[in-house]
Scaffold this motif. Structure first.
Motif, PDB file in Angstrom:
ATOM      1  N   TRP A   1       1.659  -7.432  -4.892  1.00 18.82           N
ATOM      2  CA  TRP A   1       0.357  -7.060  -5.413  1.00 18.82           C
ATOM      3  C   TRP A   1      -0.218  -5.899  -4.604  1.00 18.82           C
ATOM      4  CZ3 TRP A   1      -3.729  -7.542  -1.996  1.00 18.82           C
ATOM      5  CH2 TRP A   1      -3.497  -8.338  -0.883  1.00 18.82           C
TER       6      TRP A   1
ATOM      7  N   THR B   1       0.804  -1.232   0.000  1.00 14.08           N
ATOM      8  CA  THR B   1       0.000   0.000   0.000  1.00 14.08           C
ATOM      9  C   THR B   1       0.830   1.273   0.000  1.00 14.08           C
ATOM     10  OG1 THR B   1      -0.202  -0.057   2.405  1.00 14.08           O
ATOM     11  CG2 THR B   1      -1.976  -1.116   1.124  1.00 14.08           C
TER      12      THR B   1
ATOM     13  N   SER C   1      -7.949  -9.478  -9.861  1.00 14.37           N
ATOM     14  CA  SER C   1      -9.405  -9.382  -9.734  1.00 14.37           C
ATOM     15  C   SER C   1      -9.807  -7.930  -9.959  1.00 14.37           C
ATOM     16  CB  SER C   1      -9.880  -9.868  -8.360  1.00 14.37           C
ATOM     17  OG  SER C   1      -9.383  -9.022  -7.348  1.00 14.37           O
ATOM     18  N   GLY C   2     -11.025  -7.742 -10.453  1.00 15.21           N
ATOM     19  CA  GLY C   2     -11.499  -6.384 -10.691  1.00 15.21           C
ATOM     20  C   GLY C   2     -12.571  -6.338 -11.757  1.00 15.21           C
TER      21      GLY C   2
ATOM     22  N   LYS D   1     -13.022  -1.829  -6.950  1.00 16.38           N
ATOM     23  CA  LYS D   1     -11.765  -2.369  -6.433  1.00 16.38           C
ATOM     24  C   LYS D   1     -11.106  -3.173  -7.543  1.00 16.38           C
ATOM     25  CE  LYS D   1     -13.201  -2.633  -1.643  1.00 16.38           C
ATOM     26  NZ  LYS D   1     -13.545  -3.496  -0.525  1.00 16.38           N
ATOM     27  N   LEU D   2      -9.778  -3.075  -7.599  1.00 13.35           N
ATOM     28  CA  LEU D   2      -9.008  -3.802  -8.590  1.00 13.35           C
ATOM     29  C   LEU D   2      -7.687  -4.240  -7.960  1.00 13.35           C
ATOM     30  CD1 LEU D   2      -8.583  -3.206 -12.268  1.00 13.35           C
ATOM     31  CD2 LEU D   2      -6.514  -3.239 -10.907  1.00 13.35           C
ATOM     32  N   THR D   3      -7.361  -5.496  -8.092  1.00 14.74           N
ATOM     33  CA  THR D   3      -6.093  -6.017  -7.582  1.00 14.74           C
ATOM     34  C   THR D   3      -5.201  -6.369  -8.758  1.00 14.74           C
ATOM     35  OG1 THR D   3      -7.174  -6.914  -5.615  1.00 14.74           O
ATOM     36  CG2 THR D   3      -5.008  -7.813  -6.172  1.00 14.74           C
ATOM     37  N   SER D   4      -3.971  -5.865  -8.723  1.00 17.21           N
ATOM     38  CA  SER D   4      -2.997  -6.212  -9.757  1.00 17.21           C
ATOM     39  C   SER D   4      -1.709  -6.693  -9.101  1.00 17.21           C
ATOM     40  CB  SER D   4      -2.733  -5.033 -10.691  1.00 17.21           C
ATOM     41  OG  SER D   4      -2.120  -3.977 -10.011  1.00 17.21           O
ATOM     42  N   LYS D   5      -0.976  -7.510  -9.856  1.00 12.31           N
ATOM     43  CA  LYS D   5       0.249  -8.120  -9.364  1.00 12.31           C
ATOM     44  C   LYS D   5       1.369  -7.916 -10.380  1.00 12.31           C
ATOM     45  CE  LYS D   5       2.058 -12.649  -7.966  1.00 12.31           C
ATOM     46  NZ  LYS D   5       1.720 -14.058  -7.772  1.00 12.31           N
TER      47      LYS D   5
ATOM     48  N   THR E   1      -4.172  -3.848  -4.013  1.00 13.30           N
ATOM     49  CA  THR E   1      -5.594  -3.665  -4.302  1.00 13.30           C
ATOM     50  C   THR E   1      -5.893  -2.182  -4.231  1.00 13.30           C
ATOM     51  OG1 THR E   1      -6.214  -5.829  -3.445  1.00 13.30           O
ATOM     52  CG2 THR E   1      -7.971  -4.182  -3.600  1.00 13.30           C
ATOM     53  N   TRP E   2      -6.440  -1.667  -5.327  1.00 12.50           N
ATOM     54  CA  TRP E   2      -6.807  -0.255  -5.431  1.00 12.50           C
ATOM     55  C   TRP E   2      -8.311  -0.113  -5.267  1.00 12.50           C
ATOM     56  CZ3 TRP E   2      -3.036   3.214  -5.603  1.00 12.50           C
ATOM     57  CH2 TRP E   2      -1.781   2.820  -6.082  1.00 12.50           C
ATOM     58  N   GLU E   3      -8.687   0.966  -4.621  1.00 16.85           N
ATOM     59  CA  GLU E   3     -10.090   1.362  -4.583  1.00 16.85           C
ATOM     60  C   GLU E   3     -10.157   2.722  -5.258  1.00 16.85           C
ATOM     61  OE1 GLU E   3     -13.045   0.855  -1.110  1.00 16.85           O
ATOM     62  OE2 GLU E   3     -12.286   2.919  -0.970  1.00 16.85           O
TER      63      GLU E   3
END
Length: 157
Positions: free
Chosen positions: A52, A43, A85-86, A65-69, A54-56
């Motif tokens: 990874w 973060t 995910s997103g 919300k979107l999670t990227s790695k 997770t963005w809000e």
């Protein structure tokens, strides 16, 4: 699947550009219009291989919300972040950096697939492709301005 490809010429060193593009705090600042914030994973600071986040954020008036790695990493020339995910069905964002003639050429290749089949493809053509291009251009201009100001501050010292 739409592919957005952008080249940005930055009058700064490759390491500064590479590090800014991976900096979570810088990303938050550059995306202030959509109120992006990192809420899980890495973060703050600079993200690296297999990390990874997770963005809000609020896009189209909807909180998402979107999670990227980070899946590929070759400092300071190349890295890839991919959606875990997103809202998209998938996305892959390649970040390519080349230093030549005293400047960094930063190339973005953003490949995405929208959900909802035919409706998703229609959304791509009607507005999503343009929206994502504008988002990336805004972020790239912010990065260019910051990297060039860092270079200027160093040369004044």
């Amino acid at each position: 699947m739409p592919l957005i490809q952008l080249k940005t010429i930055i009058h700064s060193d490759i390491q500064t550009c590479f590090d800014l593009s991976r900096n979570i705090d810088f990303h938050k600042d550059s995306m202030a219009n959509s109120n992006e914030k990192a809420i899980a994973g890495k973060t703050s600071g600079v993200i690296g291989l297999n990390e990874w986040v997770t963005w809000e954020a609020s896009h189209f008036g909807i909180k998402q919300k979107l999670t990227s790695k980070i899946t590929v990493f070759d400092a300071p020339h190349y890295f890839v972040d991919e959606m875990v995910s997103g809202a998209f069905k998938s996305f892959k964002h390649e970040h390519i950096f080349v230093f030549e003639d005293g400047k960094t050429i930063m190339t973005d290749k953003f490949l995405f697939k929208s959900p909802f089949g035919v409706l998703g493809r229609l959304a791509n053509n009607l507005f999503l492709n343009k929206y994502m291009t504008t988002l990336l251009k805004t972020r790239n201009q912010y990065l260019k301005d910051k990297a060039e100001s860092v270079k200027n501050q160093r040369s004044e010292q």
